[in-house]
Write an enzyme that holds these catalytic residues in place. Structure first.
Site, PDB file in Angstrom:
ATOM      1  N   ASP A 157      22.592  57.416  43.365  1.00 27.03           N
ATOM      2  CA  ASP A 157      23.961  57.103  42.969  1.00 27.03           C
ATOM      3  C   ASP A 157      24.818  58.364  43.101  1.00 27.03           C
ATOM      4  O   ASP A 157      24.305  59.438  43.440  1.00 27.03           O
ATOM      5  CB  ASP A 157      23.919  56.586  41.517  1.00 27.03           C
ATOM      6  CG  ASP A 157      25.045  55.620  41.221  1.00 27.03           C
ATOM      7  OD1 ASP A 157      26.084  55.662  41.914  1.00 27.03           O
ATOM      8  OD2 ASP A 157      24.899  54.825  40.276  1.00 27.03           O
ATOM      9  N   ASP A 219      30.585  48.257  42.427  1.00 26.35           N
ATOM     10  CA  ASP A 219      29.467  47.487  41.867  1.00 26.35           C
ATOM     11  C   ASP A 219      29.833  46.013  41.719  1.00 26.35           C
ATOM     12  O   ASP A 219      30.936  45.678  41.270  1.00 26.35           O
ATOM     13  CB  ASP A 219      29.114  47.981  40.453  1.00 26.35           C
ATOM     14  CG  ASP A 219      28.398  49.316  40.465  1.00 26.35           C
ATOM     15  OD1 ASP A 219      28.220  49.911  41.545  1.00 26.35           O
ATOM     16  OD2 ASP A 219      28.031  49.767  39.363  1.00 26.35           O
TER      17      ASP A 219
END
Ligand SMILES: *[C@@H]1O[C@H](CO)[C@@H](O)[C@H](O)[C@H]1NC(C)=O
Ligand SMILES: *[C@@H]1O[C@H](CO)[C@@H](O)[C@H](O)[C@H]1NC(C)=O
Ligand SMILES: *[C@@H]1O[C@H](CO)[C@@H](O)[C@H](O)[C@H]1NC(C)=O
Ligand SMILES: *[C@@H]1O[C@H](CO)[C@@H](O)[C@H](O)[C@H]1NC(C)=O
Length: 412
Positions: A157, A219
């Site tokens: 990430d 997301d």
């Protein structure tokens, strides 16, 4: 317009210096904890749903026993919040000992004993998005640690306290460290999404040289609106994104939320169909212990999985957007084994009511003059249309906020 769009779809592959670790030759399939289970770390309050080795073991059991593994789902992926709050005395990451008493190595052994693969998560900054220790200053050590544990996939990430302008250097460094371990580890990069968010130009050639899959956009959340906004992004950027997709390299529109709280059955079919058209990773984030059969059947539909997993790895695109809220998306599937199917078309609706649509393959701009007829199959209703001359009209009824997915090829 249609004819040229079809040509583009068929030419849409690329081959330059893609990452060469032998992995993700087709879009990876599996399960990923984040969207459904988030950073739920209180196993006293919520033992069944907290991020713990038990959760991943139970999902692995379901993958094997309920047919997902046989359908191709093989990765069991941990997301954020697995780590202890500090590194150990040697600076190594280790799992929270209460939630992961076997350690990641023990969990990996269990996952491997089931014939599955284990994915893990870190971030490029000093901390993960949820504030756990991350890999920014320890890329090499962490790559070695993950390999020692037997990890098969790594999602890195982009959080936190890391200058996004350094990602073009940092992610490729991690690629080198992963390669140096000698263990094939599928690399999932959040890098382009963070550059996009910061307005930094994305170099997809460089991304594809270093990552197997990569997140381009925000997301996913458990809502149809979120699915739509993601589809919008991929349509808007398709001329950039289609050419970089291919075996070993796939754009990642994020997890499947099929079987969670918000999507209707028709919306779930639409997400599955669109992710197959987009040659997207199929990483479910749901509770396989409680999912109901109608959602499970969508996830296990062999014909939609065959479209997703076509060997040529061509990413499909939107070829027409009608003002009435109906869109056509097309993916070339020229190598689909054991069938004469060459294309998949999704009739995708954003309307509030069902819509009937009449057309012919010729009207749709498919190469009809060279072809005597088509053979078409409706993937979710499992209905064979049978032989269709190119100019024969057909009518499809497209469900509201839903899809009809048709796989077809030249009649033999
Ligand atoms: C976990 O949940 C329990 C029961 O709700 C609560 O008493 C406890 O304080 C929570 N622990 C943490 C660390 O939040
Ligand atoms: C991470 O922490 C190190 C050591 O404290 C610091 O030098 C570095 O600037 C931090 N990295 C970022 C990008 O915040
Ligand atoms: C490392 O990279 C080389 C050259 O690209 C490749 O042949 C090899 O398979 C890679 N090894 C691993 C473990 O990824
Ligand atoms: C993008 O990356 C490729 C591969 O590393 C490189 O050859 C190219 O110069 C880069 N393009 C730009 C605009 O920086």
């Amino acid at each position: 317009m249609w004819a040229s769009a079809v040509l583009l779809v068929l030419l849409g592959s690329f081959g330059a210096n893609a990452l060469d670790n032998g992995l993700a030759r087709t879009p990876p399939m599996g399960w990923l904890a984040w969207e459904r289970f988030r950073c739920n770390v209180n196993c006293t309050a919520d033992p069944k749903n907290c991020v713990s080795e038990k959760l991943f073991m139970e999902m692995a059991d379901r993958l094997v026993e309920d047919g997902y593994k046989d359908a191709g789902y093989e990765y069991v992926n941990i997301d954020d919040c697995w780590m202890a709050k500090q590194r150990d005395a040697n600076n190594k990451l280790y799992a929270d000992p209460e939630r992961f008493p076997s350690g990641i190595k023990g969990l990996a052994d269990y996952i491997h004993s089931k014939g599955l693969k284990l994915g893990i998560y870190t971030a490029y900054g000093n901390f993960t998005c949820q504030g756990y220790p991350a890999s920014g200053m320890h890329l090499e050590l962490d790559a070695q640690t993950f390999a020692e544990w037997g990890v098969d996939m790594l999602k890195m990430d982009g959080c936190k306290q890391m200058d996004r302008h350094t990602m073009k250097k940092g992610y490729p460094q991690m690629t080198k460290y992963l390669n140096a371990t000698g263990r094939p580890i599928l690399f999932s990069c959040s890098w382009p999404d963070y550059e996009r968010g910061a307005g930094i130009p994305i170099n997809y050639t460089l991304v594809a040289e270093n990552c197997n899959i990569w997140r381009n956009y925000v997301d996913i959340q458990d809502s149809w609106q979120s699915v739509l906004s993601i589809i919008d992004y991929y349509a808007k950027e398709q001329d950039t994104l289609v050419p970089v997709a291919g075996p070993g390299n796939f754009n990642d529109p994020d997890m499947l939320i099929i079987g969670d709280f918000s999507l209707s059955v028709e919306q779930a079919k639409a997400q599955m169909a669109m992710w197959a058209i987009l040659a997207a990773p199929l990483l479910m984030s749901n509770d396989l212990r409680t999912i109901t059969p109608e959602y499970r059947d969508i996830l296990l539909n062999k014909d939609v999985i065959a479209i997703s997993q076509d060997n040529a790895g061509i990413m499909g695109k939107r070829v027409l957007q009608n003002p009435d809220g109906i869109e056509f998306w097309l993916r070339g599937i020229p190598k689909q084994q054991g069938t004469n199917r060459e294309w998949a078309i999704a009739f995708f609706s954003r309307r509030k009511e069902a819509k009937s649509f009449t057309s012919s393959f010729k009207d749709l701009g498919l190469p009809a003059d060279k072809v005597e007829g088509f053979d078409a199959y409706d993937v979710f209703s499992k209905y064979y249309w049978g032989y269709m001359p190119p100019d024969a009209n057909f009518t499809v009824t497209i469900p509201p906020n839903g899809v009809r997915l048709i796989a077809f090829g030249q009649a033999e």
